[in-house]
Write an enzyme that holds these catalytic residues in place. Structure first.
Site, PDB file in Angstrom:
ATOM      1  N   ARG A 114      12.953  -6.833  -0.301  1.00  0.00           N
ATOM      2  CA  ARG A 114      12.392  -6.124   0.856  1.00  0.00           C
ATOM      3  C   ARG A 114      13.498  -5.450   1.651  1.00  0.00           C
ATOM      4  O   ARG A 114      13.369  -4.304   2.079  1.00  0.00           O
ATOM      5  CB  ARG A 114      11.661  -7.113   1.778  1.00  0.00           C
ATOM      6  CG  ARG A 114      10.396  -7.686   1.187  1.00  0.00           C
ATOM      7  CD  ARG A 114       9.584  -8.408   2.231  1.00  0.00           C
ATOM      8  NE  ARG A 114       9.896  -9.822   2.345  1.00  0.00           N
ATOM      9  CZ  ARG A 114       9.293 -10.790   1.649  1.00  0.00           C
ATOM     10  NH1 ARG A 114       8.339 -10.479   0.790  1.00  0.00           N
ATOM     11  NH2 ARG A 114       9.621 -12.051   1.816  1.00  0.00           N
ATOM     12  N   PHE A 153      -0.011  -2.765  -2.632  1.00  0.00           N
ATOM     13  CA  PHE A 153      -0.073  -4.220  -2.868  1.00  0.00           C
ATOM     14  C   PHE A 153       0.769  -4.922  -1.788  1.00  0.00           C
ATOM     15  O   PHE A 153       1.700  -5.665  -2.081  1.00  0.00           O
ATOM     16  CB  PHE A 153       0.464  -4.616  -4.255  1.00  0.00           C
ATOM     17  CG  PHE A 153      -0.117  -3.853  -5.412  1.00  0.00           C
ATOM     18  CD1 PHE A 153      -1.313  -4.262  -5.988  1.00  0.00           C
ATOM     19  CD2 PHE A 153       0.519  -2.736  -5.933  1.00  0.00           C
ATOM     20  CE1 PHE A 153      -1.855  -3.575  -7.079  1.00  0.00           C
ATOM     21  CE2 PHE A 153      -0.015  -2.045  -7.016  1.00  0.00           C
ATOM     22  CZ  PHE A 153      -1.198  -2.457  -7.587  1.00  0.00           C
ATOM     23  N   ASP A 183      -3.726  -3.031   0.566  1.00  0.00           N
ATOM     24  CA  ASP A 183      -4.011  -4.215  -0.253  1.00  0.00           C
ATOM     25  C   ASP A 183      -5.521  -4.291  -0.439  1.00  0.00           C
ATOM     26  O   ASP A 183      -6.281  -3.921   0.455  1.00  0.00           O
ATOM     27  CB  ASP A 183      -3.491  -5.493   0.419  1.00  0.00           C
ATOM     28  CG  ASP A 183      -3.306  -6.640  -0.580  1.00  0.00           C
ATOM     29  OD1 ASP A 183      -2.147  -6.945  -0.924  1.00  0.00           O
ATOM     30  OD2 ASP A 183      -4.322  -7.231  -1.017  1.00  0.00           O
ATOM     31  N   SER A 184      -5.954  -4.796  -1.585  1.00  0.00           N
ATOM     32  CA  SER A 184      -7.397  -4.884  -1.831  1.00  0.00           C
ATOM     33  C   SER A 184      -8.021  -6.071  -1.099  1.00  0.00           C
ATOM     34  O   SER A 184      -9.230  -6.144  -0.956  1.00  0.00           O
ATOM     35  CB  SER A 184      -7.670  -5.004  -3.333  1.00  0.00           C
ATOM     36  OG  SER A 184      -7.028  -6.151  -3.836  1.00  0.00           O
ATOM     37  N   ALA A 196      -5.794  -0.506  -5.300  1.00  0.00           N
ATOM     38  CA  ALA A 196      -4.584   0.292  -5.505  1.00  0.00           C
ATOM     39  C   ALA A 196      -4.820   1.439  -6.485  1.00  0.00           C
ATOM     40  O   ALA A 196      -4.366   2.561  -6.253  1.00  0.00           O
ATOM     41  CB  ALA A 196      -3.461  -0.603  -6.006  1.00  0.00           C
ATOM     42  N   ASP A 235       4.215  -3.445  -5.731  1.00  0.00           N
ATOM     43  CA  ASP A 235       4.474  -4.873  -5.976  1.00  0.00           C
ATOM     44  C   ASP A 235       3.170  -5.559  -6.383  1.00  0.00           C
ATOM     45  O   ASP A 235       2.618  -6.376  -5.648  1.00  0.00           O
ATOM     46  CB  ASP A 235       5.062  -5.509  -4.705  1.00  0.00           C
ATOM     47  CG  ASP A 235       5.457  -6.963  -4.938  1.00  0.00           C
ATOM     48  OD1 ASP A 235       5.587  -7.368  -6.109  1.00  0.00           O
ATOM     49  OD2 ASP A 235       5.637  -7.690  -3.941  1.00  0.00           O
ATOM     50  N   CYS A 259       6.000  -9.046 -11.707  1.00  0.00           N
ATOM     51  CA  CYS A 259       6.228 -10.493 -11.677  1.00  0.00           C
ATOM     52  C   CYS A 259       5.597 -11.155 -12.897  1.00  0.00           C
ATOM     53  O   CYS A 259       5.376 -12.360 -12.917  1.00  0.00           O
ATOM     54  CB  CYS A 259       5.699 -11.098 -10.379  1.00  0.00           C
ATOM     55  SG  CYS A 259       3.950 -10.823 -10.124  1.00  0.00           S
TER      56      CYS A 259
HETATM   57  N1  SAH Z   1       4.625  -7.206  -1.557  1.00  0.00           N
HETATM   58  C1  SAH Z   1       4.133  -8.478  -1.082  1.00  0.00           C
HETATM   59  C2  SAH Z   1       3.539  -9.329  -2.174  1.00  0.00           C
HETATM   60  C3  SAH Z   1       2.438  -8.660  -2.974  1.00  0.00           C
HETATM   61  S1  SAH Z   1       1.497  -9.770  -3.918  1.00  0.00           S
HETATM   62  C4  SAH Z   1       5.274  -9.194  -0.362  1.00  0.00           C
HETATM   63  O1  SAH Z   1       6.430  -8.784  -0.439  1.00  0.00           O
HETATM   64  O2  SAH Z   1       4.994 -10.194   0.302  1.00  0.00           O
HETATM   65  C5  SAH Z   1       0.308  -8.764  -4.657  1.00  0.00           C
HETATM   66  C6  SAH Z   1      -0.817  -8.295  -3.756  1.00  0.00           C
HETATM   67  O3  SAH Z   1      -1.639  -7.405  -4.493  1.00  0.00           O
HETATM   68  C7  SAH Z   1      -1.757  -9.387  -3.241  1.00  0.00           C
HETATM   69  O4  SAH Z   1      -1.742  -9.385  -1.856  1.00  0.00           O
HETATM   70  C8  SAH Z   1      -3.153  -8.977  -3.759  1.00  0.00           C
HETATM   71  O5  SAH Z   1      -4.168  -9.179  -2.793  1.00  0.00           O
HETATM   72  C9  SAH Z   1      -2.968  -7.524  -4.024  1.00  0.00           C
HETATM   73  N2  SAH Z   1      -3.840  -6.931  -5.038  1.00  0.00           N
HETATM   74  C10 SAH Z   1      -4.271  -7.473  -6.193  1.00  0.00           C
HETATM   75  N3  SAH Z   1      -4.996  -6.582  -6.897  1.00  0.00           N
HETATM   76  C11 SAH Z   1      -5.027  -5.443  -6.166  1.00  0.00           C
HETATM   77  C12 SAH Z   1      -5.609  -4.154  -6.360  1.00  0.00           C
HETATM   78  N4  SAH Z   1      -6.297  -3.846  -7.465  1.00  0.00           N
HETATM   79  N5  SAH Z   1      -5.413  -3.242  -5.410  1.00  0.00           N
HETATM   80  C13 SAH Z   1      -4.706  -3.514  -4.288  1.00  0.00           C
HETATM   81  N6  SAH Z   1      -4.145  -4.711  -4.059  1.00  0.00           N
HETATM   82  C14 SAH Z   1      -4.292  -5.661  -4.983  1.00  0.00           C
END
Ligand code: SAH
Length: 410
Positions: A227, A243, A266-267, A294, A314, A354
């Site tokens: 970050r 995300f 975020d979804s 997303a 992410d 990840c």
């Molecule tokens: N970047 C964040 C961690 C992201 S974790 C950090 O640094 O803390 C991944 C995220 O993607 C989760 O919050 C999940 O809710 C979201 N997610 C999962 N599928 C998704 C989609 N199709 N569209 C948008 N967000 C999504």
């Protein structure tokens, strides 16, 4: 099935049985790999209960290592010691935990108001155990039955070493119950749960963390340094944080990185609410948060002709197994392709994966494919991994899952 935390097999940490390897299968374990799969096992001499201490030996009787047995898992034995003199008793677990806590001190991650991963499973020679510290609270994730059996011993040691106000047991990843025969409900194991979200400091920023309801153990500590690495490129840019979860990248880019503005997506409505709260907590008025899918949002932004100076991707683990690898690679290609299209000339792409089954090389190959399709060069600036409080054992590279590439798209 009973709560696996109920019983610790009796014993003094010495083996109750010997697991004999098939011929020619001992090499990885002489090399300190901690996972003995059932396919490598010739036979078991003795009648160990699940969670019991066993020795691992070659087919001709040579000692290899000492570990914990689980008949319900394909991962039949997890190895913890490679010397026959070592007893896997309470003192042993305590000394492993102490070493893990000491490492975080060395890393400068012991500020009382901060957050850090205290124990990272194989990376701390404690296969199947994860402990995250959020301020005065600990969140424990157990991914092995053998560790679940020793939860009391582990919590005693953690109380002694860290003195937390509470220790919470958080459910492990989906599917694990079936893999390990492990059935654990979320609960408070020591002290009390915090009355609401707690606030932790991260390099001058503050984040609210929900320890009982949040994703993972509450937040993504593995991305901490990424970050801030990303934020170093954000100055004056319009940032898209796709995300976003609790807004970690958004807040770092907006506040520490002085981005012009951030759109966080975020979804999950819960995640979006956390991101909004964290933006407010840090006084970042230039962060807009949206709840959206997303894939759809990326396409919509592209169709609308929007441009960004930085895009952060992410996503959650796309590849849950080797079988779903191709689908995952396609999904990574797709979001990175659209992200590249959204970047203005000279824009910065911060792209993460990840999925452990997507290798670093696979991931870089995706970016090469994106460069080809987008007809734009991609300059790799930084190829990063998880923060150092997530150590990876050189003997168990399966523990290396996070890729974070910072690239420039001219
Ligand atoms: N970047 C964040 C961690 C992201 S974790 C950090 O640094 O803390 C991944 C995220 O993607 C989760 O919050 C999940 O809710 C979201 N997610 C999962 N599928 C998704 C989609 N199709 N569209 C948008 N967000 C999504």
């Amino acid at each position: 099935m009973p709560d696996a935390a109920a019983e610790e097999p009796a014993g003094d940490g010495l083996p109750t049985a010997t697991v004999i390897l098939k011929p020619k299968r001992a090499r990885p374990f002489f090399g300190r790999h901690p996972w003995v799969l059932d396919a490598a096992v010739l036979r078991v001499e003795g009648d160990p209960t699940d969670g019991a201490v066993v020795d691992l030996a070659t087919h001709d009787g040579q000692f290899v290592a000492r570990g914990l047995f689980n008949s319900a898992s394909r991962l039949r034995v997890r190895l913890y010691a490679f010397d026959p003199a070592t007893k896997l008793d309470a003192g042993f677990w305590r000394s492993r935990l102490e070493a893990a806590v000491r490492l975080r001190r060395t890393l400068g991650l012991d500020a009382p108001e901060g957050a850090a991963r205290l124990v990272n499973s194989e990376g701390d020679d404690l296969s199947g155990l994860i402990v995250d510290r959020y301020g005065a609270y600990l969140a424990v994730q157990v991914t092995a039955l053998a560790m679940a059996c020793r939860l009391e011993t582990i919590c005693d040691a953690l109380c002694d070493l860290v003195g937390p106000q509470g220790i919470l047991l958080r459910g492990a990843e989906r599917g694990l119950a079936t893999l390990e025969g492990l059935h654990l409900a979320d609960r408070v194991v020591r002290g009390a749960a915090p009355p609401g979200p707690i606030f932790v400091a991260e390099r001058g920023l503050r984040f609210g963390v929900d320890l009982t309801e949040g994703q993972k153990t509450g937040s993504y500590l593995d991305q901490r340094d990424n970050r801030h690495a990303a934020a170093a490129y954000a100055r004056g840019r319009r940032v898209l944080d796709m995300f976003c979860y609790a807004g970690g990248f958004s807040v770092a880019c907006a506040v520490a990185g002085r981005a012009a503005s951030v759109l966080a997506v975020d979804s999950s409505a819960k995640a979006a609410a956390l991101a909004r709260a964290n933006a407010d907590l840090n006084g970042a008025a230039n962060i807009a948060v949206e709840t959206a899918d997303a894939f759809e949002k990326l396409d919509a932004l592209k169709a609308a002709g929007e441009r960004f100076g930085m895009v952060v991707l992410d996503p959650p683990k796309f590849a849950r197994s080797r079988a779903s690898l191709d689908d995952a690679l396609r999904a990574y290609h797709r979001i990175n392709r659209v992200a590249a299209d959204l970047l203005e000339p000279g824009g910065i792409l911060v792209t993460c994966s990840c999925s452990g089954s997507v290798s670093r090389d696979d991931f870089l190959e995706i970016l090469a494919g994106v460069a080809q399709r987008a007809r734009r060069p991609i300059q790799l600036l930084e190829c990063r991994g998880a923060a150092p409080d997530h150590p990876v054992s050189a003997s168990c590279l399966e523990g290396e899952y996070l890729k974070c590439v910072i690239a420039r798209v001219p």
